[in-house]
Design a protein around this motif. Sequence first.
Motif, mmCIF file in Angstrom:
data_model
loop_
_atom_site.group_PDB
_atom_site.id
_atom_site.type_symbol
_atom_site.label_atom_id
_atom_site.label_comp_id
_atom_site.label_asym_id
_atom_site.label_seq_id
_atom_site.Cartn_x
_atom_site.Cartn_y
_atom_site.Cartn_z
ATOM 1 N N ASP A 42 0.822 -1.214 0.000
ATOM 2 C CA ASP A 42 0.000 0.000 0.000
ATOM 3 C C ASP A 42 0.859 1.268 0.000
ATOM 4 O O ASP A 42 0.444 2.301 -0.518
ATOM 5 N N SER A 43 2.073 1.184 0.600
ATOM 6 C CA SER A 43 2.948 2.359 0.593
ATOM 7 C C SER A 43 3.396 2.685 -0.833
ATOM 8 O O SER A 43 3.561 3.857 -1.188
ATOM 9 N N TYR A 44 3.606 1.646 -1.666
ATOM 10 C CA TYR A 44 3.969 1.859 -3.065
ATOM 11 C C TYR A 44 2.825 2.545 -3.804
ATOM 12 O O TYR A 44 3.040 3.473 -4.591
ATOM 13 N N LEU A 45 1.601 2.065 -3.549
ATOM 14 C CA LEU A 45 0.439 2.653 -4.201
ATOM 15 C C LEU A 45 0.261 4.108 -3.773
ATOM 16 O O LEU A 45 -0.040 4.979 -4.598
ATOM 17 N N ARG A 46 0.476 4.363 -2.496
ATOM 18 C CA ARG A 46 0.327 5.727 -1.997
ATOM 19 C C ARG A 46 1.333 6.668 -2.652
ATOM 20 O O ARG A 46 0.996 7.786 -3.039
ATOM 21 N N ALA A 47 2.590 6.214 -2.765
ATOM 22 C CA ALA A 47 3.620 7.056 -3.374
ATOM 23 C C ALA A 47 3.306 7.345 -4.833
ATOM 24 O O ALA A 47 3.574 8.442 -5.331
ATOM 25 N N ALA A 48 2.728 6.367 -5.519
ATOM 26 C CA ALA A 48 2.446 6.531 -6.944
ATOM 27 C C ALA A 48 1.207 7.384 -7.201
ATOM 28 O O ALA A 48 1.116 8.039 -8.244
ATOM 29 N N THR A 49 0.259 7.371 -6.272
ATOM 30 C CA THR A 49 -0.990 8.102 -6.482
ATOM 31 C C THR A 49 -1.031 9.441 -5.759
ATOM 32 O O THR A 49 -1.978 10.210 -5.943
ATOM 33 N N SER A 50 -0.025 9.738 -4.937
ATOM 34 C CA SER A 50 -0.015 11.009 -4.224
ATOM 35 C C SER A 50 0.164 12.162 -5.205
ATOM 36 O O SER A 50 0.862 12.028 -6.218
ATOM 37 N N PRO A 51 -0.452 13.297 -4.926
ATOM 38 C CA PRO A 51 -0.292 14.449 -5.817
ATOM 39 C C PRO A 51 1.119 14.994 -5.768
ATOM 40 O O PRO A 51 1.863 14.738 -4.813
ATOM 41 N N PRO A 52 1.534 15.770 -6.754
ATOM 42 C CA PRO A 52 2.877 16.363 -6.761
ATOM 43 C C PRO A 52 2.969 17.459 -5.712
ATOM 44 O O PRO A 52 1.958 17.855 -5.122
ATOM 45 N N PRO A 53 4.169 17.981 -5.442
ATOM 46 C CA PRO A 53 4.313 19.087 -4.485
ATOM 47 C C PRO A 53 3.353 20.221 -4.809
ATOM 48 O O PRO A 53 3.213 20.618 -5.968
ATOM 49 N N PHE A 54 2.693 20.719 -3.763
ATOM 50 C CA PHE A 54 1.595 21.646 -3.971
ATOM 51 C C PHE A 54 2.085 23.038 -4.350
ATOM 52 O O PHE A 54 2.926 23.631 -3.673
ATOM 53 N N SER A 55 1.544 23.539 -5.447
ATOM 54 C CA SER A 55 1.819 24.904 -5.913
ATOM 55 C C SER A 55 0.480 25.580 -6.142
ATOM 56 O O SER A 55 -0.297 25.152 -7.004
ATOM 57 N N GLY A 56 0.213 26.623 -5.368
ATOM 58 C CA GLY A 56 -1.076 27.275 -5.467
ATOM 59 C C GLY A 56 -1.354 27.870 -6.832
ATOM 60 O O GLY A 56 -2.502 27.919 -7.283
ATOM 61 N N ILE A 57 -0.312 28.334 -7.500
ATOM 62 C CA ILE A 57 -0.502 28.957 -8.815
ATOM 63 C C ILE A 57 -1.076 27.953 -9.813
ATOM 64 O O ILE A 57 -1.856 28.306 -10.699
ATOM 65 N N ASP A 58 -0.707 26.697 -9.663
ATOM 66 C CA ASP A 58 -1.120 25.667 -10.626
ATOM 67 C C ASP A 58 -2.255 24.797 -10.089
ATOM 68 O O ASP A 58 -2.613 23.821 -10.707
ATOM 69 N N ALA A 59 -2.823 25.123 -8.934
ATOM 70 C CA ALA A 59 -3.825 24.262 -8.315
ATOM 71 C C ALA A 59 -5.168 24.348 -9.034
ATOM 72 O O ALA A 59 -5.523 25.383 -9.602
ATOM 73 N N SER A 60 -5.895 23.257 -8.980
ATOM 74 C CA SER A 60 -7.244 23.208 -9.546
ATOM 75 C C SER A 60 -8.043 22.153 -8.787
ATOM 76 O O SER A 60 -7.482 21.302 -8.103
ATOM 77 N N ILE A 61 -9.359 22.202 -8.926
ATOM 78 C CA ILE A 61 -10.234 21.245 -8.242
ATOM 79 C C ILE A 61 -10.124 19.890 -8.926
ATOM 80 O O ILE A 61 -10.336 19.778 -10.135
ATOM 81 N N VAL A 62 -9.791 18.871 -8.137
ATOM 82 C CA VAL A 62 -9.658 17.528 -8.696
ATOM 83 C C VAL A 62 -10.695 16.569 -8.134
ATOM 84 O O VAL A 62 -10.925 15.504 -8.693
ATOM 85 N N ASP A 63 -11.322 16.930 -7.021
ATOM 86 C CA ASP A 63 -12.256 16.002 -6.383
ATOM 87 C C ASP A 63 -13.137 16.780 -5.411
ATOM 88 O O ASP A 63 -12.885 17.959 -5.105
ATOM 89 N N SER A 64 -14.152 16.111 -4.921
ATOM 90 C CA SER A 64 -15.018 16.666 -3.889
ATOM 91 C C SER A 64 -15.357 15.549 -2.917
ATOM 92 O O SER A 64 -15.764 14.455 -3.336
ATOM 93 N N VAL A 65 -15.153 15.813 -1.629
ATOM 94 C CA VAL A 65 -15.455 14.829 -0.594
ATOM 95 C C VAL A 65 -16.795 15.204 0.014
ATOM 96 O O VAL A 65 -16.939 16.281 0.608
ATOM 97 N N ARG A 66 -17.780 14.332 -0.136
ATOM 98 C CA ARG A 66 -19.133 14.649 0.284
ATOM 99 C C ARG A 66 -19.688 13.544 1.181
ATOM 100 O O ARG A 66 -19.884 12.416 0.736
ATOM 101 N N PRO A 67 -19.943 13.847 2.449
ATOM 102 C CA PRO A 67 -20.544 12.848 3.338
ATOM 103 C C PRO A 67 -21.904 12.399 2.814
ATOM 104 O O PRO A 67 -22.629 13.167 2.168
ATOM 105 N N ALA A 68 -22.256 11.151 3.119
ATOM 106 C CA ALA A 68 -23.501 10.577 2.601
ATOM 107 C C ALA A 68 -24.729 11.232 3.213
ATOM 108 O O ALA A 68 -25.750 11.391 2.555
ATOM 109 N N SER A 69 -24.654 11.595 4.490
ATOM 110 C CA SER A 69 -25.797 12.217 5.161
ATOM 111 C C SER A 69 -25.402 13.587 5.689
ATOM 112 O O SER A 69 -24.258 13.800 6.084
#
Length: 491
Positions: free
Chosen positions: A118-145
């Motif tokens: 799982d650590s390999y998967l995490r490293a491969a799927t983690s986003p790159p170093p965060f840069s606000g200038i290049d940031a954009s919406i990639v997802d939305s976390v929405r509770p079910a209720s």
Amino acid sequence: MCYILKKINRQDNTSKKIIVVAKMEEESTSHANDRIKLNVGGKLFETTLSTIRSGGPDSLLFALSNRFSNDPNPVFIDRDPEIFSVLLSLLRTNHIPSTARRFSKQELTDEALFYGIDSYLRAATSPPPFSGIDASIVDSVRPASEGLPSTFSAAENGSVWIAHGGQLSSYDWNLIHAATLRTHLDEINSICRVWPEIVAVGSESDAGLHFYNFSGSRHVGSLHWSDPSDPRIFKARVNSITASENSVFASFDCPHRENCILEVDKAKIQIVSQLGRQSGNQAKHMVPGKLTWIPATGVLVGSAVTGGAFGYSGYIRLWDPRSGEVVWETNEPGAGRSSRFGDSFSAIDVDVEKLLLFKLCSKSGDLAMADIRRLGDDPWVYLKEKNPSLVTNGGDGSINSLVHCYKGQVFVGRGGGLEVWSRVQDMAECESDGDGEGLYRRNFVDKREDSEKGVIKKIEGGGDRLFISREDVEGIEVWESSHSAGAISVL
């Protein structure tokens, strides 16, 4: 492996051929010993021992690689072969193949946990170093209720805990729902991570500071501010929470506006001391609406702000919990440059890494900065926008604006719009210039359609992500930088 050759004439080319054949057989046998066959769910895979061992000595695949290599029968694993193909490609290349799109994050994570990679998967799927200038919406976390979040808290690994109504939901580094627990509160307005599985919460409708355990889905304990000698101290509610390595700090206020900050021992969940008790009968005695702990200095920063028909007012204070004394404070209006009198701040935040204070002016909308190590009567440096088309015309530093510092960047929410101020000049150079000209550069982060989604209510960074909630909008926005961000050399 030993090879026996017949004695023949050295001048005969046959001897050379035999030696070459022997070496080829030896290399072939060596490669065969380095291979392993796996039967996953009825599908045959063949790979090298070095590949499946790259998952680490604690992985299931590493354990299987120690099986007797001369056994002709493939190792059988009763799992999904298609997902295993994705994970095998991950071990080979350290990248997720495009075929992974057929599977959900949950499916890939579950299989990676089974194989212990799982650590390999995490490293491969983690986003790159965060840069606000290049940031954009990639997802939305929405509770079910009760999907409207009342508040949230992000962690260094990119996970997030969301309060929605009287419930708390946790989402892991992969933004997969991990747990939800229901509290005894009607609504949660303050939240702080105390331990990896322990959360401290407060409510504007219910008294006390409350602790809950996600792993056991249970209430751990509660604390209340009380004073038997003062009947005005009752039903004290929590307004803000922050934590240090050993303590939790929470600001309380009562119906009669008496307020203070309580220091709580994290391990024992017991009140240790009381800071900054105030009557609350005027603006400079309001309950702190925001608390920030600065580990490098051991100082607690608290701020309060109120706005109305006659403008904005508030204070910023720094407490030393060891002595319980205020080591620095400023009240607005009443402090700052004469030309800035009346332009009180509407939002503040602390860059705990750079030891900087930032405030947003309510009338001009200007952003100002102060070095915590050199605070005085007027420590503010006002950051100037050099692009005339981007200069604010005032009125956008209102109560609907907020400031958040993360990874050396300053994010400002003005209504529904989001902008980032990035450092481009060293502080020493700024002091030699005498002002904030060119110290930070301002950029707009969002698109027009993003700014029209609703007023930004909270901004918080975690891992290489930025999380944003908006007024009357369900869920939490997740902002990340692109893997293709940055300058590309053409040479």
